[in-house]
Design a protein around this motif. Structure first.
Motif, short mmCIF file in Angstrom:
data_model
loop_
_atom_site.label_atom_id
_atom_site.label_comp_id
_atom_site.label_asym_id
_atom_site.label_seq_id
_atom_site.Cartn_x
_atom_site.Cartn_y
_atom_site.Cartn_z
N SER A 1 -9.61 8.32 1.31
CA SER A 1 -8.23 7.87 1.40
C SER A 1 -7.56 8.01 0.04
O SER A 1 -8.23 8.09 -0.99
CB SER A 1 -8.17 6.42 1.89
OG SER A 1 -8.84 5.57 0.97
N GLN B 1 -3.42 0.11 -3.63
CA GLN B 1 -3.22 -1.14 -2.90
C GLN B 1 -3.02 -2.28 -3.91
O GLN B 1 -3.81 -2.46 -4.82
CB GLN B 1 -4.42 -1.46 -2.00
CG GLN B 1 -4.23 -2.72 -1.16
CD GLN B 1 -5.48 -3.12 -0.42
OE1 GLN B 1 -6.43 -3.61 -1.02
NE2 GLN B 1 -5.50 -2.86 0.90
N LYS C 1 -7.34 3.10 -3.63
CA LYS C 1 -7.83 3.06 -2.25
C LYS C 1 -9.07 3.91 -2.03
O LYS C 1 -9.90 3.59 -1.19
CB LYS C 1 -6.73 3.47 -1.27
CG LYS C 1 -5.63 2.41 -1.16
CD LYS C 1 -4.42 2.91 -0.39
CE LYS C 1 -4.74 3.20 1.05
NZ LYS C 1 -3.54 3.61 1.81
N LYS C 2 -9.21 4.97 -2.82
CA LYS C 2 -10.38 5.83 -2.60
C LYS C 2 -11.67 5.13 -3.04
O LYS C 2 -12.76 5.51 -2.60
CB LYS C 2 -10.21 7.16 -3.32
CG LYS C 2 -10.22 7.07 -4.84
CD LYS C 2 -9.99 8.43 -5.45
CE LYS C 2 -9.93 8.36 -6.98
NZ LYS C 2 -9.64 9.67 -7.57
N ASN C 3 -11.54 4.12 -3.92
CA ASN C 3 -12.72 3.35 -4.31
C ASN C 3 -13.12 2.33 -3.24
O ASN C 3 -14.23 1.84 -3.24
CB ASN C 3 -12.46 2.60 -5.63
CG ASN C 3 -12.27 3.55 -6.79
OD1 ASN C 3 -12.84 4.64 -6.81
ND2 ASN C 3 -11.47 3.15 -7.78
N VAL C 4 -12.18 2.03 -2.36
CA VAL C 4 -12.46 1.11 -1.26
C VAL C 4 -12.90 1.86 -0.02
O VAL C 4 -13.91 1.56 0.61
CB VAL C 4 -11.21 0.25 -0.95
CG1 VAL C 4 -11.48 -0.70 0.23
CG2 VAL C 4 -10.78 -0.53 -2.18
N THR C 5 -12.09 2.92 0.33
CA THR C 5 -12.41 3.76 1.49
C THR C 5 -12.44 5.21 1.04
O THR C 5 -11.40 5.80 0.74
CB THR C 5 -11.35 3.59 2.60
OG1 THR C 5 -11.22 2.20 2.91
CG2 THR C 5 -11.75 4.36 3.85
N PRO C 6 -13.64 5.82 0.91
CA PRO C 6 -13.74 7.22 0.47
C PRO C 6 -12.89 8.15 1.35
O PRO C 6 -12.87 8.01 2.57
CB PRO C 6 -15.23 7.54 0.61
CG PRO C 6 -15.90 6.19 0.52
CD PRO C 6 -14.96 5.23 1.16
N GLU D 1 0.85 -1.20 0.00
CA GLU D 1 0.00 0.00 0.00
C GLU D 1 0.88 1.25 0.00
O GLU D 1 1.95 1.27 0.63
CB GLU D 1 -0.90 0.02 1.24
CG GLU D 1 -2.02 -1.00 1.20
CD GLU D 1 -2.98 -0.81 2.37
OE1 GLU D 1 -4.09 -1.35 2.32
OE2 GLU D 1 -2.60 -0.11 3.34
#
Length: 622
Positions: A605, A609, A598-603, A559
């Motif tokens: 961020s 990854q 990562k922003k698609n997993v955790t908005p 990451e």
């Protein structure tokens, strides 16, 4: 043969195996059919021998075949137990007979959809009755009724109800007996079974007369039944009841008239081997003449009785004959010697009949033994042929298995060599790429800062030596690979001071553990983060590398907090090396390399990854 099969050995082997198993299945079915025929032959041979002990040899041979095979239906097992029960019944061994009849009916499941089930249950309750176990007999009949209800088997039910009627008469429970009598009559009417209707009505008349003192009703019922059209056997039973009741009423001429009718019907309806009805008729007439003290006529009928007595005759009626013969002799013979001679002649005749029976059994046994020898020889020949066939099939299957294992081992070896070649190709392509990038940095450092360039060059030479050493093996200790990663990251920090921090985390294993992984799989993804992920950011970068040991593979998660995929590379493939690694990972682990923004997993961020699996070994053997 199909060309595709020749090109594909597995397909060819599969088809060949299917053919062999299909052939084996046909042979298996034929073998099962042959065994069923053999069981039928043995059971028929046993039936011919009847009460002969030799019959048991056949019956137990048949049972042995059934017990040694799982493919037979319950029907065959039921029939086997039933035939054994019939054998012991013919020997008057009712305990053993009941045992096998009960084993047979225990396998019968409801609903009752076979006519033959009635025979199994009937013989079971009759055997219990012979053993004076009337409660068991009643339970058997009740169970038969339970599984037969709902099925269109009125005649079968009428047999069970008729037996229950007689059973409750024996228990002096006449209300219950009449209840079952009415049940039987109702079923006989429904089925238009006039024979059963007459037999059941006749039984009801006897209950009225003998047990309930309803004599007028009894005779009225007999008269109504007498005008009903039925076959000879129900008519014989009807006249027999007429005669017995007239005897109780001391109407001896009427009694004689009906007994003579019964005698004629008995001769018409019974065979020479099963002559108990005729014996009973002669005995009843003899008894009547003794009652009338007409000993000449009594002796005439005794002589007629003697003429039809055979070894298989029912003992009860033979005993009756001997009793009446003794009474007549006692009352008519004044000379004691003549009476004794008559008694000795009776004993001699009994011995003669027993010798005849024994001779019949010896002849039957001899014939059975000859047939058994022939059948055994045929059976042994068939077994030898089967053994030869099974051996041939076994060898064929064994050769196919060996061929398949050899083919699979060879294919595995080729695949392994192919992967190793791909891995070496991967390193051969990655090493120049990495070396070119590093030399470019050193050139840049020489132009800007010579002291830094010297330090950089020293670290690079150490790193290059490690990479070259690792490149000689397909798998390297995880400790060495982590050292390469740290030296590479430290080298990059010399190039980009304060640009980023890094962290390496290990889970479920220690760095010093004896674990071996392919080299240069992780470095290209880290390089992407440094070269592209941190490009243009105004904050300090962070690279986190997490390695976790799982069942078959080592999980790797990389990451960063850089610009992510959108600003980096839309398809997530930024170099030739990472593309090659992805293909290698897919082949060795059957799993894809997963690259996520990562922003698609955790908005909220930022960064990228990368997740993939790494094959590992516990030794350095390739």
């Amino acid at each position: 043969m199909c060309p595709n099969m020749l090109k594909n050995p597995l397909l060819f082997l599969g088809v060949l195996m299917m053919l062999l198993f299909s052939c084996n299945s046909v042979n298996s079915n034929q073998e099962l059919l042959n065994k069923i025929k053999e069981i039928d032959r043995l059971q028929k041979a046993a039936k011919k021998l009847k009460a002969n002990d030799s019959a048991l040899v056949y019956l137990f041979q048949a049972q042995k075949i059934i017990d040694s095979n799982n493919g037979f239906s319950d029907t065959l097992q039921i029939e086997s137990f039933y035939v054994k029960g019939r054998h012991f019944r013919s020997k008057k061994e009712y305990d053993s007979a009941a045992y096998y009849f009960h084993k047979a009916i225990d396998l019968v499941k409801g609903p009752n959809n076979r006519k033959r089930n009635r025979y199994y249950f009937t013989y079971a309750w009759l055997a219990d009755e012979k053993n004076n176990n009337l409660s068991n007999a009643i339970s058997v009949a009740q169970r038969f009724i339970d599984i037969t209800k709902g099925a269109d088997r009125s005649k079968d039910l009428s047999y069970a109800y008729n037996f229950l009627e007689q059973a409750y008469i024996t228990l002096d429970d006449f209300d219950t007996s009449l209840y079952y009598n009415s049940k039987t009559l109702g079923l006989a009417k429904k089925a238009s079974d006039l024979d059963m209707y007459v037999i059941t009505g006749n039984s009801k008349a006897q209950t009225f007369y003998k047990h309930l003192n309803r004599k007028k009703e009894a005779f009225a019922l007999l008269d109504s039944l007498n005008i009903t059209k039925c076959s000879k056997e129900p008519k014989r039973q009807l006249y027999r009841t007429y005669g017995i009741l007239q005897y109780y009423e001391k109407n001896y001429q009427e009694t004689l008239k009906y007994f003579k009718k019964v005698l004629q019907l008995s001769k018409d309806t019974t065979s020479a081997r099963n002559n108990y009805n005729t014996l009973e008729s002669y005995n009843n007439i003899t008894d009547l003449y003794i009652e009338l003290e007409d000993y000449n006529m009594a002796e005439k009928y005794l002589d007629s009785t003697k003429a039809i007595i055979i070894p298989s005759s029912d003992e009860y009626y033979v005993s009756k004959y001997n009793k009446y013969r003794f009474i007549v002799n006692y009352r008519t013979k004044d000379d004691e010697k003549e009476l004794l001679d008559e008694f000795n002649a009776l004993i001699k005749e009994n011995k003669k009949q027993h010798r005849i029976k024994i001779n019949e059994e010896l002849i039957a046994l001899k014939l059975a033994n000859e047939k058994e020898k022939k059948a055994t020889a045929e059976k042994n020949e068939a077994k030898i042929n089967i053994i030869k066939l099974v051996a041939l099939l076994g060898i064929s299957v064994l050769l196919l298995i060996i061929g398949y294992l050899f083919y699979r081992q060879r294919r595995y070896r080729f695949e392994k060599q192919d992967m190793q070649m791909q891995q070496r190709l991967l390193r051969s392509q990655m090493n120049p790429h990495f070396t070119f990038n590093t030399l470019s940095v050193i050139q840049d450092q020489i132009e800007k800062k010579q002291d830094g360039a010297t330090k950089y060059l020293l670290k690079f030479s150490r790193l290059l030596r490690l990479i070259l050493e690792n490149s000689l093996n397909n798998f390297v200790p995880v400790e060495d690979e982590l050292e390469v990663l740290r030296k590479y990251l430290d080298l990059q920090l010399l190039r980009f001071p304060e640009k980023f921090d890094y962290n390496i985390t290990l889970e479920n294993f220690e760095e010093e553990d004896m674990l071996f992984i392919p080299s240069m799989l992780i470095q290209p993804f880290i390089e992407n983060s440094i070269e592209h992920g941190f490009l243009g950011i105004d904050y300090k970068g962070q690279i986190n590398i997490k390695l976790e040991l799982k069942n078959k593979y080592m999980s790797c998660i990389i990451e960063d907090n850089g610009v992510g995929l959108k600003d980096n590379d839309n398809d997530g493939k930024t170099s030739v090396s990472t593309s090659l690694i992805s293909k290698f990972i897919k082949k060795t682990t059957k799993q894809d390399v997963v690259i996520l923004d990562k922003k698609n997993v955790t908005p909220g961020s930022a960064g990228t990854q990368v997740k993939f699996l790494i094959p590992f070994k516990l030794s350095d053997n390739d």
